[in-house]
Motif scaffolding. Structure first.
Motif, PDB file in Angstrom:
ATOM      1  N   THR B 120      19.018 -17.636 -27.995  1.00  0.00           N
ATOM      2  CA  THR B 120      19.695 -16.662 -28.858  1.00  0.00           C
ATOM      3  C   THR B 120      19.612 -15.277 -28.247  1.00  0.00           C
ATOM      4  O   THR B 120      20.568 -14.511 -28.294  1.00  0.00           O
ATOM      5  N   LEU B 121      18.453 -14.970 -27.648  1.00  0.00           N
ATOM      6  CA  LEU B 121      18.300 -13.637 -27.053  1.00  0.00           C
ATOM      7  C   LEU B 121      19.313 -13.458 -25.938  1.00  0.00           C
ATOM      8  O   LEU B 121      19.992 -12.437 -25.853  1.00  0.00           O
ATOM      9  N   ARG B 122      19.441 -14.494 -25.080  1.00  0.00           N
ATOM     10  CA  ARG B 122      20.390 -14.374 -23.978  1.00  0.00           C
ATOM     11  C   ARG B 122      21.813 -14.216 -24.502  1.00  0.00           C
ATOM     12  O   ARG B 122      22.590 -13.408 -23.996  1.00  0.00           O
ATOM     13  N   ALA B 192      19.929  -6.301 -28.777  1.00  0.00           N
ATOM     14  CA  ALA B 192      19.757  -7.709 -29.139  1.00  0.00           C
ATOM     15  C   ALA B 192      18.492  -7.892 -29.972  1.00  0.00           C
ATOM     16  O   ALA B 192      18.490  -8.623 -30.969  1.00  0.00           O
ATOM     17  N   ALA B 193      17.404  -7.198 -29.578  1.00  0.00           N
ATOM     18  CA  ALA B 193      16.154  -7.317 -30.336  1.00  0.00           C
ATOM     19  C   ALA B 193      16.339  -6.785 -31.744  1.00  0.00           C
ATOM     20  O   ALA B 193      15.815  -7.356 -32.712  1.00  0.00           O
ATOM     21  N   LEU B 194      17.108  -5.694 -31.869  1.00  0.00           N
ATOM     22  CA  LEU B 194      17.343  -5.130 -33.198  1.00  0.00           C
ATOM     23  C   LEU B 194      18.182  -6.078 -34.050  1.00  0.00           C
ATOM     24  O   LEU B 194      17.948  -6.242 -35.244  1.00  0.00           O
ATOM     25  N   ILE B 195      19.184  -6.708 -33.409  1.00  0.00           N
ATOM     26  CA  ILE B 195      20.025  -7.644 -34.155  1.00  0.00           C
ATOM     27  C   ILE B 195      19.184  -8.824 -34.639  1.00  0.00           C
ATOM     28  O   ILE B 195      19.285  -9.254 -35.781  1.00  0.00           O
ATOM     29  N   GLU B 196      18.315  -9.307 -33.739  1.00  0.00           N
ATOM     30  CA  GLU B 196      17.486 -10.450 -34.120  1.00  0.00           C
ATOM     31  C   GLU B 196      16.340 -10.037 -35.026  1.00  0.00           C
ATOM     32  O   GLU B 196      15.743 -10.879 -35.699  1.00  0.00           O
TER      33      GLU B 196
END
Lengths: 166, 660
Positions: B120-122, B192-196
């Motif tokens: 998911t991170l990628r 991406a970290a913020l979205i996750e």
């Protein structure tokens, strides 16, 4: 690219300003080395108004040459540094100064650096005071004595080079 | 045909980027592996198509196809091949194409080597990369298309700006862009970290190599640009506090801060929220730099207003990405858990201090660069902010930072021993004091500031060496054991020492050059001599020479020292017929790390030529410093821990304990 673009801007200035030359010309230099040194110092603080952020000491533009000569004329006439600057500001406005004066217009400009530093420092200090107070004691429980701590520090620094082996 | 193919490839890349912007996001949301994996294919395909587009433009330039406007305006059939190639990015459209090519390259690298990233991170990272890419493809296609044709093709081109016809153009812009655009990766990771809504130490370990890579290129790019300006512009200056330079310095300062805070996050799982913010800010500053340079707003606020298409477009991109990411940050940052407590006196504390000073320095450059623009737009008043302002505000910030640099690596994580660190730095302190005393005695009556500044620099260099000596137990343990330990020392530790020493070395160069620079300005005729810093320079003759696309006037100087002839220097002035412009080609003679520098002016009525000669002591250290810093970066990058890649969270925890 950024520098290159500055170079572009310069090249444009050069091609427009016809006879390409470099900053201070031999015929501009004052006879008295002390006065010439003052002229050079002042030139570094003054902007060539048709260039992109260049001082008249660096600039090849004809206007910069005129200003350099003007500065030397004022110095030869016996003006102090302050008077030369005032003369140029009266004539061309504050735009000519590469270091803006501290006045209501430039308040924010001058105050941002110290405010960021002090503000950041205070914020960190308050965070540092607030955070460890609660959980630190709870998590570790027992505190080490200073002797134990220095022994531990010594052990840790001994260990450090070996960390790859683990 | 080639131009159309290049144009079409770019349109296809836009299509791919749009798919990559949406599909992986949906995949991550629905937990659909196939959809998430789309990002990998599209990122690689994008690289292929943008690469094809870029090669098409290079081919057009090399074959001098003047039916293409971009080639006509910036090339000439007689131009040497190397400048035909570098001329591709020596103009607005081409340089934007290079920008997106490098963006695609980084996206492709993440796709190709990001196999150990959580799926998911990628997917999220590549989707965010694609948002940036889409925006810039649109920008190029709508406002800056390099593939436009001319209806009636001219026979000859207008040639490239002569100042840019230099090897510097081959190295400087690509390096700088690798740095600028490289920070997009840490930006994408942050978003991406913020979205996750999830972030851990492993995240920092993935981000750090990318940040480091970008930082290395930016460091080298800026240093290269500075050296280029030094020898090409002809008055021996190497940093002008020009807005264009500031635009590259801001991301560098923020990136340096990011590099250090990412270390804290990786090792101690602390400063998460701050590291994320720095990732966003660093790339935002890169975008700001692109805006400042590309919009024309720097030349004049009015130039921006008269031809606003490009400027407004980039301003929109800027607002969208900076505003969007910061809003996301504001909304999500609170949900990221803080970890890793530490005392104020600790390695973490030192790195926080580093961040405080670097961000303040960055804010100083920011306000100094943008304040005149803002003031003119708001009130119509014009002011200038130049070197004297920055020297006064930026300089003092570096003094406490430099004093703190040697302490950082000597403090332990969590809770350090300041007194112990100070004791271990005694030797470095003594070295600094000796340097100050010797210099002060030597230059008695001269500048009082210079010896102090050099003392500070010596302290930084000696401090970096002390750190190494401490770690390998030099003089404490038998020599053999020390050597063994030196071999076993992680490369990151060597990297830190080299990078920190580089800062000190650059400072020595800067102080020496600005304080003890000697110059001669005068009109010389063949046979005349000038004396500068003990060197005797005799003008032998003046001659003409024909180059491929220019004519040049060459002066021959014989350089002597103490009656002995050392070398011959041949500065020249080139006249480029097509553009009617001329450049000054300075002649440089390197003696150790010092240089003699000659540049030519105009010919006077009496046949003499205006000459400027400088002796610049230790000047090369100004650029050796950054090279050493970049070398330290490479060492750090080659560290096993980063090469192996980020371990799974469970393993990460163990690795964290093992590391110091």
């Amino acid at each position: 690219m950024r520098r290159a673009l500055a170079a572009c801007a310069l090249a444009v200035a050069v091609s427009l300003g016809a006879p390409a030359a470099f900053a201070v010309q031999p015929d501009e230099i004052m006879v008295d080395p002390a006065k010439e040194a003052r002229a050079r110092e002042l030139s570094r603080e003054l902007r060539c108004m048709v260039c992109q952020n260049q001082s008249i000491d660096d600039s090849e533009a004809p206007l910069a040459r005129d200003l350099r000569i003007l500065v030397r004329e004022r110095i030869a006439a016996g003006d102090s540094d302050r008077q030369v600057i005032d003369f140029l500001v009266a004539r061309y406005g504050e735009f000519v100064l590469l270091k803006p004066r501290f006045n209501p217009h430039t308040l924010l400009l001058w105050l941002v650096p110290p405010l960021v530093l002090v503000g950041g420092g205070v914020a960190l200090w308050r965070l540092g005071r607030r955070r460890p107070a609660a959980p630190a004691a709870a998590t570790t429980g027992a505190h080490l004595t200073p002797e134990e701590e220095s022994r531990l520090a010594a052990l840790m620094s001994e260990e450090a080079p070996e960390e790859r082996r683990t | 045909m080639i131009a159309e193919a290049g144009h079409y490839a770019l349109v296809l890349a836009l299509g791919l980027a749009l798919i990559q912007s949406v599909v992986p996001m949906l995949g991550a949301r629905w937990g659909d592996v196939a959809l998430m994996n789309v990002a990998r294919s599209t990122a690689l395909a994008q690289l292929l198509f943008v690469g094809a587009s870029f090669i098409a433009l290079v081919t057009l330039h090399v074959t001098s196809d003047f039916s293409v406007a971009n080639v006509f305006e910036n090339s000439h059939s007689m131009k040497p091949l190397i400048y035909k190639i570098t001329g591709v990015w020596g103009n607005h459209e081409g340089s934007m194409l290079l920008w997106v090519s490098i963006l695609a390259l980084f996206g492709g690298l993440v796709a190709a080597f990001g196999n150990n990233l959580p799926l998911t991170l990628r997917a999220h990272v590549l989707a965010v990369q694609a948002w940036i890419a889409s925006a810039f493809y649109l920008f190029i296609l709508l406002t800056s298309n390099p593939f436009l044709r001319i209806a009636n093709p001219p026979v000859e081109g207008r040639d490239l700006n002569p100042v840019l016809q230099d090897i510097g153009l081959a190295v400087h812009p690509p390096m700088l862009y690798l740095g600028y655009v490289g920070f997009s990766i840490s930006f994408s990771f942050a978003v991406a970290a913020l979205i996750e809504g999830r972030i851990d130490a492993a995240w920092a370990r993935w981000v750090r190599p990318w940040t480091l890579l970008a930082w290395i290129f930016l460091t080298l790019g800026i240093a290269m640009g500075s050296y280029w300006a030094y020898y090409e512009l002809g008055w021996g200056g190497w940093w002008f506090w020009d807005p264009v330079e500031n635009a590259s310095l801001m991301p560098w300062l923020a990136g340096t801060a990011l590099l250090h805070s990412a270390v804290v996050m990786e090792k101690r799982n602390a400063l998460k929220v701050w590291t994320i913010l720095l990732s966003i800010l660093t790339f935002s500053l890169s975008l700001l730099g692109t805006f400042l340079v590309r919009s024309g707003v720097l030349t004049s606020v009015h130039a921006f207003a008269t031809d606003p298409a490009r400027g407004v477009f980039i301003l929109l991109i800027l607002c969208l990405f900076i505003g969007g990411s910061l809003s996301l940050y504001a909304a999500r940052a609170a949900s990221l858990k803080q970890g890793g407590l530490f005392a104020p006196i600790s390695r973490e504390g030192a790195l926080v201090l580093n961040n405080l000073f670097l961000t303040t320095a960055c804010a100083t450059v920011f306000i100094g660069t943008l304040y005149p623009l803002a003031l003119e737009v708001l009130t119509g008043d014009k002011i200038s902010v130049g070197a004297p302002f920055f020297n006064l505000t930026f300089g003092p910030l570096f003094v406490p930072l430099m004093i703190a640099v040697p302490f950082g690596p000597l403090l332990a994580w969590k809770r350090g021993d300041l007194l112990g660190a100070a004791q271990r730095l005694t030797a470095a302190g003594i070295a600094a004091l000796i340097a100050i005393a010797v210099l002060w005695a030597w230059t008695h009556g001269g500048s009082t500031f210079a010896p102090l500044a050099i003392g500070l620099a010596v302290f930084v260099v000696a401090g970096a060496l002390t750190d190494l000596a401490e770690r390998i137990g030099l003089f404490r343990l038998p020599f053999g054991t020390s050597v063994q330990r030196a071999r076993g020392l992680p490369r990151a530790a060597w990297g830190t020492a080299f990078a920190h020493a580089g800062v000190g070395i650059a400072l020595i160069g800067i102080v020496c050059e600005t304080t003890w620079n000697s110059e001669y300005i005068g009109t010389m005729k063949p046979g005349d001599s000038a004396k500068v810093a003990g060197y005797e320079l005799k003008l032998d003759d003046l001659g003409q020479r024909q180059g491929p696309n220019f004519r040049e006037m060459v002066a021959r100087f014989t350089v002597g020292l103490d009656g002995k002839t050392l070398s011959v220097m041949t500065p020249s002035k080139r006249n480029f017929t097509t553009r009617g412009a001329s450049t000054t080609e300075a002649a440089l003679l390197t003696r150790g790390v010092s240089q003699l520098y000659i540049s030519l002016g105009d010919i006077a009525a009496d046949g003499g030529i205006a000459v400027r000669i400088y002796h610049k002591p230790m000047v090369l250290l100004i650029w050796f410093g950054p090279v050493l810093m970049a070398f330290g970066g490479f060492l750090s990058l080659s560290d096993r821990r980063l090469r192996v890649g980020a371990p799974k969270p469970a393993k990460a925890a163990r690795a964290l304990q093992a590391a110091e």
